[in-house]
Write a protein that holds these residues in place. Structure first.
Motif, PDB file in Angstrom:
ATOM      1  N   ASP A 168       0.839  -1.189   0.000  1.00 20.41           N
ATOM      2  CA  ASP A 168       0.000   0.000   0.000  1.00 20.41           C
ATOM      3  C   ASP A 168       0.877   1.244   0.000  1.00 20.41           C
ATOM      4  O   ASP A 168       2.105   1.164  -0.103  1.00 20.41           O
ATOM      5  N   GLU A 187      -3.308  -8.696   1.282  1.00 20.51           N
ATOM      6  CA  GLU A 187      -4.006  -7.502   0.813  1.00 20.51           C
ATOM      7  C   GLU A 187      -5.129  -7.101   1.770  1.00 20.51           C
ATOM      8  O   GLU A 187      -5.327  -5.910   2.047  1.00 20.51           O
ATOM      9  N   ALA A 247      -3.592  -5.569   4.935  1.00 20.46           N
ATOM     10  CA  ALA A 247      -3.117  -4.211   4.684  1.00 20.46           C
ATOM     11  C   ALA A 247      -4.289  -3.248   4.501  1.00 20.46           C
ATOM     12  O   ALA A 247      -4.185  -2.060   4.849  1.00 20.46           O
ATOM     13  N   GLY A 248      -5.405  -3.746   3.974  1.00 19.23           N
ATOM     14  CA  GLY A 248      -6.573  -2.891   3.807  1.00 19.23           C
ATOM     15  C   GLY A 248      -7.150  -2.436   5.135  1.00 19.23           C
ATOM     16  O   GLY A 248      -7.646  -1.313   5.250  1.00 19.23           O
ATOM     17  N   PRO A 250      -3.331  -0.382   7.367  1.00 16.03           N
ATOM     18  CA  PRO A 250      -2.348   0.168   6.430  1.00 16.03           C
ATOM     19  C   PRO A 250      -0.963   0.285   7.074  1.00 16.03           C
ATOM     20  O   PRO A 250      -0.835   0.671   8.237  1.00 16.03           O
ATOM     21  N   GLY A 304       4.792   2.474   3.180  1.00 20.84           N
ATOM     22  CA  GLY A 304       4.138   1.374   2.491  1.00 20.84           C
ATOM     23  C   GLY A 304       4.093   0.094   3.288  1.00 20.84           C
ATOM     24  O   GLY A 304       5.095  -0.314   3.883  1.00 20.84           O
TER      25      GLY A 304
END
Length: 453
Positions: free
Chosen positions: A187, A296, A299-300, A303, A377
């Motif tokens: 991200d 994913e 991380a969503g 973050p 990130g």
């Protein structure tokens, strides 16, 4: 040092930092036809260098502490389960049905240390829990047939393959396309801001929270290493799937252990995730996705998180969803054939795929944290035992099988614990000013509360 330099480059490390590493070579340790000693030292070396790099960043950006890789310490740690004593009792080794077996056309290796795997094996073979009866059944069947039948039943059995046979396999092709440690940005989270982490000892992972959803050896070795370096590591297990007691003791140093059902205890997990910096998983690729634990998805919801994933065979290919352990990966990839003698398959002098992969995964996490301080990130770090096996196989050398024994005593320690008086292997990750032992001994499996301290 060439292998260490290669591993460090693959982790995205600054090549100038390699000058901070010195080695104490002891050619007698981990004797093998394969370069296990060099491989093991490189795995530990890059982990220690990644820790030292992060330590320098968190103490003001001065010179990276000097790193020392001692073959004696590394070799002792790579067989830590053999050195473990609990009130003088040696750890239990492989179960009677976890071994090589003769088949009608070759050899197969089974893994039945866990009760559920043992039950599935016996059901697939239609045999009672008696080694002689199992041997009789297997002697009448082909190795590949046994492999497929047991696998279909959810058990673990792998036919012995030569290096050439493995190279022709679809899974070998999938693994060959992978880097040793995969590194992916997840991200666009802002750069990580670290608080200062000085003190004695110097703990580069101090203040970081790690959710440990791993089992057996490789994943727990990685999180045990992060705990050594100061992270608050909370291991989570499902209530109905106990870990082997000695295995939990050996890899539980520095951690806490709690039980959480991801189906019924989702709210508890989400509260933990909301404050986690790192999530480490060691289940088969995709098996946790239904709980929202893909990289994913994590991380969503969080973050900037670092997600570290471990598997036996890799995340892609025909065997990606299969269960696997170090011993079985050695058999499939040709290592057991190389290490064999007089027609019988052999094994590496340690569970080197497990231990080596564990230190590589910890190194990947530490490097991801350093990278986040520069570029931000969320990050995915991914490793596979089968990919590690390819690295071990690189550069077979029969002369490496010989050497004098090196006593492990200098790298063993004793302490009291909730489990009894422990003798154990000291951590091999060694950098100037860093920790020499874990801050806490292991406790009982599942005995801690599922919350951050």
């Amino acid at each position: 040092m060439a292998r260490l330099a290669s591993f460090w480059s693959g982790l995205g490390g600054d090549p100038a930092l390699l000058s901070r590493v010195s080695a104490v070579e002891r050619p007698g340790v981990l004797p093998s036809r394969l370069p296990v000693r060099e491989f093991a030292g490189a795995c530990v070396g890059v982990c220690a260098l990644a820790a030292a790099e992060l330590a320098a960043r968190r103490t003001g950006g001065g010179e990276v502490p000097a790193v020392r890789v001692d073959d004696g310490a590394v070799a002792t740690a790579f067989v830590s389960e053999r050195h473990l004593r609990t009130d003088g009792r040696a750890a239990e080794s492989f179960a009677p049905l976890s071994r090589f077996w003769r088949t009608a056309d070759g050899w197969v290796r089974t893994h039945a240390n866990y009760p559920h795997h043992r039950a599935r094996l016996l059901t697939a073979l239609g045999a009672p829990e008696d080694p002689d009866a199992v041997a009789a059944v297997l002697a009448r069947r082909s190795a590949r047939e046994v492999e497929e039948t047991v696998t279909a039943a959810g058990g673990l059995a792998v036919a012995l393959r030569t290096p050439e046979e493995w190279a022709a396999h679809g899974q070998a092709a999938a693994v060959a396309r992978l880097p040793l440690v995969e590194r992916v940005r997840l991200d666009a989270a802002p750069a990580r801001e670290f608080t200062a982490a000085g003190g004695d000892p110097l703990l580069p992972a101090a203040g970081l929270r790690v959710l440990d959803l791993t089992r057996v050896v490789a994943g727990p070795v990685a999180t045990r290493t992060l705990a050594l370096l100061g992270a608050d590591v909370l291991r989570l297990d499902p209530p109905g799937l106990p870990e082997l007691p000695d295995q939990h003791t050996d890899t539980g140093f520095g951690k806490r252990s709690a039980l959480v059902d991801l189906a019924s205890g989702r709210e508890v997990f989400e509260e933990l995730l909301a404050r986690a910096d790192v999530v480490v998983t060691g289940y088969r690729p995709g098996s946790l996705d239904r709980f929202g634990l893909s990289a994913e998805a994590l991380a969503g919801r969080r973050p900037g998180v670092v997600v570290a994933q471990l598997s036996a065979w890799g995340a892609a290919g025909p065997w990606a969803a299969r269960r696997g352990f170090d011993s079985l990966v050695q058999v499939a990839t040709g290592i057991a054939h190389i290490e064999g003698d007089h027609g019988r398959p052999g094994a590496l002098p340690a569970q080197a795929l497990d231990h080596g992969t564990g230190y590589l995964l910890a190194a990947g996490v530490l490097r991801a944290l350093s990278d986040q301080a520069d570029a931000g990130g969320g990050r995915l770090v991914r490793v596979a035992l089968a990919r590690t096996a390819a690295e071990v196989r690189a550069g077979a050398d029969d002369s490496a099988a010989h050497g004098g024994e090196v006593p492990a005593t200098p790298w063993l320690a004793e302490r009291n614990s909730p489990l009894g008086r422990l003798r154990y292997a000291l951590p091999p990750v060694d950098f100037e000013g860093g920790p020499r032992d874990w801050a806490r001994p292991p406790g009982a499996w599942g005995a801690d509360a599922a919350r951050w301290v």
